[in-house]
Design an enzyme around this catalytic site. Structure first.
Site, PDB file in Angstrom:
ATOM      1  N   HIS A  71       0.819  -1.210   0.000  1.00  0.00           N
ATOM      2  CA  HIS A  71       0.000   0.000   0.000  1.00  0.00           C
ATOM      3  C   HIS A  71       0.854   1.262   0.000  1.00  0.00           C
ATOM      4  O   HIS A  71       0.363   2.323  -0.412  1.00  0.00           O
ATOM      5  CB  HIS A  71      -0.952  -0.015   1.199  1.00  0.00           C
ATOM      6  CG  HIS A  71      -2.150  -0.880   0.986  1.00  0.00           C
ATOM      7  ND1 HIS A  71      -3.446  -0.406   1.045  1.00  0.00           N
ATOM      8  CD2 HIS A  71      -2.261  -2.196   0.678  1.00  0.00           C
ATOM      9  CE1 HIS A  71      -4.291  -1.387   0.796  1.00  0.00           C
ATOM     10  NE2 HIS A  71      -3.591  -2.495   0.574  1.00  0.00           N
ATOM     11  N   ASP A  72       2.095   1.157   0.434  1.00  0.00           N
ATOM     12  CA  ASP A  72       2.992   2.304   0.342  1.00  0.00           C
ATOM     13  C   ASP A  72       3.522   2.452  -1.071  1.00  0.00           C
ATOM     14  O   ASP A  72       3.396   3.510  -1.689  1.00  0.00           O
ATOM     15  CB  ASP A  72       4.148   2.153   1.329  1.00  0.00           C
ATOM     16  CG  ASP A  72       5.085   3.360   1.292  1.00  0.00           C
ATOM     17  OD1 ASP A  72       4.569   4.496   1.310  1.00  0.00           O
ATOM     18  OD2 ASP A  72       6.309   3.174   1.244  1.00  0.00           O
ATOM     19  N   VAL A  75       1.245   3.529  -4.088  1.00  0.00           N
ATOM     20  CA  VAL A  75       0.696   4.891  -4.036  1.00  0.00           C
ATOM     21  C   VAL A  75       1.850   5.892  -3.876  1.00  0.00           C
ATOM     22  O   VAL A  75       2.465   5.971  -2.817  1.00  0.00           O
ATOM     23  CB  VAL A  75      -0.300   5.046  -2.869  1.00  0.00           C
ATOM     24  CG1 VAL A  75      -0.886   6.458  -2.854  1.00  0.00           C
ATOM     25  CG2 VAL A  75      -1.414   4.012  -2.977  1.00  0.00           C
ATOM     26  N   HIS A 194      -0.543 -13.232  -0.884  1.00  0.00           N
ATOM     27  CA  HIS A 194      -1.764 -13.672  -0.199  1.00  0.00           C
ATOM     28  C   HIS A 194      -1.632 -15.068   0.400  1.00  0.00           C
ATOM     29  O   HIS A 194      -2.602 -15.611   0.916  1.00  0.00           O
ATOM     30  CB  HIS A 194      -2.956 -13.637  -1.161  1.00  0.00           C
ATOM     31  CG  HIS A 194      -3.411 -12.239  -1.478  1.00  0.00           C
ATOM     32  ND1 HIS A 194      -4.311 -11.957  -2.484  1.00  0.00           N
ATOM     33  CD2 HIS A 194      -3.080 -11.048  -0.913  1.00  0.00           C
ATOM     34  CE1 HIS A 194      -4.512 -10.645  -2.524  1.00  0.00           C
ATOM     35  NE2 HIS A 194      -3.781 -10.075  -1.582  1.00  0.00           N
ATOM     36  N   THR A 195      -0.427 -15.625   0.345  1.00  0.00           N
ATOM     37  CA  THR A 195      -0.195 -16.898   1.025  1.00  0.00           C
ATOM     38  C   THR A 195      -0.144 -16.699   2.541  1.00  0.00           C
ATOM     39  O   THR A 195      -0.211 -17.654   3.306  1.00  0.00           O
ATOM     40  CB  THR A 195       1.108 -17.556   0.520  1.00  0.00           C
ATOM     41  OG1 THR A 195       1.220 -18.869   1.072  1.00  0.00           O
ATOM     42  CG2 THR A 195       2.329 -16.748   0.916  1.00  0.00           C
ATOM     43  N   ASP A 248      -5.086 -17.572   3.139  1.00  0.00           N
ATOM     44  CA  ASP A 248      -4.763 -18.950   2.767  1.00  0.00           C
ATOM     45  C   ASP A 248      -5.366 -19.881   3.812  1.00  0.00           C
ATOM     46  O   ASP A 248      -4.906 -19.901   4.960  1.00  0.00           O
ATOM     47  CB  ASP A 248      -3.242 -19.122   2.712  1.00  0.00           C
ATOM     48  CG  ASP A 248      -2.803 -20.537   2.371  1.00  0.00           C
ATOM     49  OD1 ASP A 248      -3.658 -21.436   2.320  1.00  0.00           O
ATOM     50  OD2 ASP A 248      -1.590 -20.740   2.164  1.00  0.00           O
ATOM     51  N   ASP A 256       4.599 -19.779   1.512  1.00  0.00           N
ATOM     52  CA  ASP A 256       4.905 -20.894   0.626  1.00  0.00           C
ATOM     53  C   ASP A 256       4.105 -20.729  -0.658  1.00  0.00           C
ATOM     54  O   ASP A 256       3.513 -19.681  -0.907  1.00  0.00           O
ATOM     55  CB  ASP A 256       4.605 -22.230   1.317  1.00  0.00           C
ATOM     56  CG  ASP A 256       3.148 -22.319   1.793  1.00  0.00           C
ATOM     57  OD1 ASP A 256       2.316 -21.467   1.397  1.00  0.00           O
ATOM     58  OD2 ASP A 256       2.834 -23.243   2.570  1.00  0.00           O
TER      59      ASP A 256
END
Length: 329
Positions: A71-72, A75, A194-195, A248, A256
């Protein structure tokens, strides 16, 4: 847990350094490996030690730090502008109100200010902390250059145009990533973040609708039925806004390649996850990454390097904040 150390050969280091120039930011030339070798030799150790300590008490910290970096950097570049507090700052935008990990960055910065005052930027602290978070969660140990400067401004109005919404189509995600100098491959690789981490129920509520009895049912055919039922149990209609679900469902706190196996099993939490497997442009890469964790780790090192060098501030554009939450007066 065992971590895999990626030892870069001279040839690969040259390749990674070339990637910095292939997608140049206004000041990518100011970055260097071991930038603080003379001015603050213990900088990277202090950051890693802070992240490790915090993660030992709270296993959700690695996911929070990695999301905070995304998010840093997406943007206004990797300038720690997301850390600045105040009205109408990036941090105040609804897309950022659920961010976490700020206290870890602030703790590391306080120690650095004791040993190396006004030397190490908050932007570097955040980039290093996210890198270390991946390793601590079981992912690869990688090298990244430092020398970023901190931004002096933070504006909420620019956030939404630069952050991927979980309902984005493939074309929308590709367009945004391309504007940051990131490729389609980078999109697939960096989605592997997103793991680890967790998300609020509202982030995927658009994949469900309420029936006449007030029960949520899936409207997205790309999500596996049993997984959909599990999500509706954890996030029923009217659930508290504070409730979260692990990104996950299998190895929630381990960095992983399980994320990609989840996608193949139609267990992507977001629409923006699921589309990576249903779209023919990225399906094969998802399959390759699901079958080869070493490949994922190798590619992660390259894509993460590119992420952390987006629109880096140069000396004239930035500063070294004394406190990460407040620009220097």
């Amino acid at each position: 847990m065992e971590t895999k150390l990626l030892v870069f050969s001279p040839k690969l280091l040259i390749l990674l350094l070339f990637s910095l120039s292939a997608f140049p930011s206004p000041s990518s030339s100011s970055l260097a490996f071991n930038f603080y070798g003379a001015s603050c030799p213990s900088a990277e150790f202090i950051v890693k030690n802070t992240v490790r300590s915090a993660s030992s008490f709270d296993p959700t910290i690695p996911g929070k730090l990695l999301r905070l970096l995304f998010h840093d950097c997406m943007v206004e570049g990797c300038d720690a502008s997301v850390l600045l507090q105040g009205n109408d700052t990036e941090r105040s935008d609804p897309a950022n109100t659920s961010l976490g990990g700020f206290s870890v960055i602030n703790s590391a910065k306080r120690v650095l200010e004791i040993f190396c005052p006004e030397t190490v930027s908050c932007a570097d602290v955040l980039a290093l902390a996210a890198r270390d978070a991946v390793e601590i969660a079981g992912g690869p140990a990688i090298q990244i250059p430092t020398g970023r400067r901190d931004g002096r401004a933070s504006v909420a109005s620019v956030v939404r145009f630069n952050i991927i919404d979980t309902s984005f189509t493939m074309d929308e995600m590709m367009k945004l990533f391309s504007s940051k100098g990131l490729s389609l491959d980078d999109l697939v690789i960096l989605s592997g973040a997103h793991t680890i981490g967790a998300s609020h129920c509202s982030a995927f509520s658009d994949r469900f609708e309420a029936d006449s009895k007030g029960k949520l049912t899936p409207i997205d055919s790309s999500i596996e039925k049993a997984y959909a039922n599990e999500l509706t149990k954890k996030c029923p209609l009217g659930v508290s806004s504070s409730v979260t679900v692990n990104n996950d469902p299998e190895t929630s706190f381990l960095f992983d390649n399980q994320y990609y196996r989840n996608l193949m099993a139609h267990k992507g939490l977001f629409q923006s996850d699921s589309v990576l497997f249903t779209d023919k442009r990225t399906k094969k890469m998802v399959e390759n990454l699901a079958n080869d964790q070493n490949l994922f780790f190798e590619r992660w090192a390259q894509s993460f390097l590119k992420l952390t060098t987006i629109e880096v501030k140069s000396d004239g554009e930035g500063e070294i904040r004394r406190s990460c939450e407040v620009a220097n007066g």
